[in-house]
Design an enzyme around this catalytic site. Structure first.
Site, PDB file in Angstrom:
ATOM      1  N   ASP A 296     -11.008   2.290   3.786  1.00  0.00           N
ATOM      2  CA  ASP A 296     -11.436   0.936   3.414  1.00  0.00           C
ATOM      3  C   ASP A 296     -12.937   0.862   3.119  1.00  0.00           C
ATOM      4  O   ASP A 296     -13.418  -0.157   2.628  1.00  0.00           O
ATOM      5  CB  ASP A 296     -11.157  -0.025   4.588  1.00  0.00           C
TER       6      ASP A 296
ATOM      7  N   GLN B 208      -5.199  -2.564   9.222  1.00  0.00           N
ATOM      8  CA  GLN B 208      -4.980  -3.820   8.504  1.00  0.00           C
ATOM      9  C   GLN B 208      -5.653  -4.973   9.260  1.00  0.00           C
ATOM     10  O   GLN B 208      -5.471  -5.133  10.464  1.00  0.00           O
ATOM     11  CB  GLN B 208      -3.470  -4.071   8.337  1.00  0.00           C
TER      12      GLN B 208
ATOM     13  N   LYS C 186       0.842  -1.209   0.000  1.00  0.00           N
ATOM     14  CA  LYS C 186       0.000   0.000   0.000  1.00  0.00           C
ATOM     15  C   LYS C 186       0.875   1.257   0.000  1.00  0.00           C
ATOM     16  O   LYS C 186       0.575   2.234  -0.681  1.00  0.00           O
ATOM     17  CB  LYS C 186      -0.942  -0.014   1.213  1.00  0.00           C
TER      18      LYS C 186
END
Ligand SMILES: Nc1nc2c(c(=O)[nH]1)N[C@@H](CN(C=O)c1ccc(C(=O)N[C@@H](CCC(=O)O)C(=O)O)cc1)CN2
Length: 293
Positions: free
Chosen positions: A120, A97, A53
């Protein structure tokens, strides 16, 4: 028949090139989009995904903010880091995460993220907006993998409208939200969400025009249960032992022979994974653009 490939690597590169232009335009107006990541523990897979990322951010000009935390961090300590990024003006959006270590309350952590910074698209407010806004354009972050799956098909000229889509797996990052996206009026698909409690999974799969396999069960979708000409997207990731070397290797949910029956398949790796990463960047860029508007 040999299926055509839904090339996620090339499509993600195309999206990143577009995003690079949009980031340049934002920078010219004095806005530098920033992506934050919160990584708890030292799982090698999660470390690899987070590193990817940040590589992607560097590629398109998004600033990186990293918080790598010990596996034994307490709930309160982790919540303090989430609050810190919520308040950080340099952080346009951030992710936690997943999965988190078992002693931590994942839902409580996801709920603490400022919905406007939820890169997200997994905050209950953003998932709720996705469910509610069937007709109007959505102006909040969307879940990256479902969005990546749809974008991968659209950019390969696949018509989703009116198609029977069977999703396998009800996890939070894919299964639970992809139906809400695919049934919006602009896509107009008919979606069946299947899971470990589904009777006659094979029958569902055999009548699907499009299969989204996100169960994390290696080789679950076989050539026998795919309709000739179907589109098959392999989202699942699991680890299996290589019968020859005995080493642990990554496997998808779709058996290789499916390519002999399907019209389109997404490779795994090289399919949905790179798209997830590209759509994460897109969420950040869109949030920065909204700040400007
Ligand atoms: N907070 C989140 N956690 C997790 C997500 C997520 O979307 N948000 N999804 C997965 C992991 N993930 C991103 O975080 C992810 C997984 C895989 C890939 C990827 O590009 N994979 C490569 C292959 C990698 C390999 O060889 O091991 C590919 O498919 O080509 C990107 C992102 C769970 N956690």
């Amino acid at each position: 028949m040999t299926a055509q490939i839904l090339d996620g690597k090339a499509t993600a590169a195309e999206i990143k090139a577009e995003l690079k232009e949009r980031v340049s335009a934002l920078r010219e107006k004095g806005i530098v989009p920033g992506l934050g990541t919160i990584l708890v523990g030292d799982d090698p897979g999660s470390q690899w995904y987070v590193a990817g990322k940040h590589r992607d951010c560097a590629e398109v000009g998004i600033a990186s903010i990293r918080r790598d935390l010990p596996a034994d961090i307490s709930q309160a300590e982790l919540e303090a880091v989430v609050e810190e990024l919520n308040a950080d003006p340099d952080c346009t959006g951030f992710i936690v995460q997943l999965p988190l270590p078992g002693h931590l309350d994942t839902d409580a952590i996801l709920e603490l993220v400022d919905p406007a910074k939820d890169a997200d698209g997994l905050h209950p407010t953003n998932l709720g907006r996705l469910v509610l806004n069937v007709n109007r354009p959505i102006t909040s972050p969307l879940p990256c993998t479902p969005r990546g799956v749809i974008e991968l098909m659209l950019r390969h000229g696949i018509d989703i409208r009116g198609k029977d889509v069977v999703v396998v797996g009800r996890g939070v990052t894919v299964g639970r939200s992809i139906g809400a996206l695919l049934t919006r009026r602009e896509y107009n698909a008919t979606v069946t969400l299947t899971h470990t409690g589904t009777h006659d999974l094979d029958e569902h799969l055999r009548r699907a025009d499009i299969i989204v396999a996100a169960a994390g069960v290696a080789g679950l979708v076989t050539a026998d249960n795919v309709k000739p000409g179907a589109v098959v997207l392999d989202v699942g990731v699991s680890r299996v032992e290589d019968p020859v070397t005995g080493k642990s290797v990554v496997a998808g949910d779709v058996a290789p022979e499916v390519a002999e029956v399907a019209a389109w398949v997404s490779p795994n790796p090289g399919g949905v994974g790179p798209m997830t990463r590209a759509l994460l960047l897109q969420n950040v860029v869109e949030s920065a653009e909204r700040e400007l508007a």
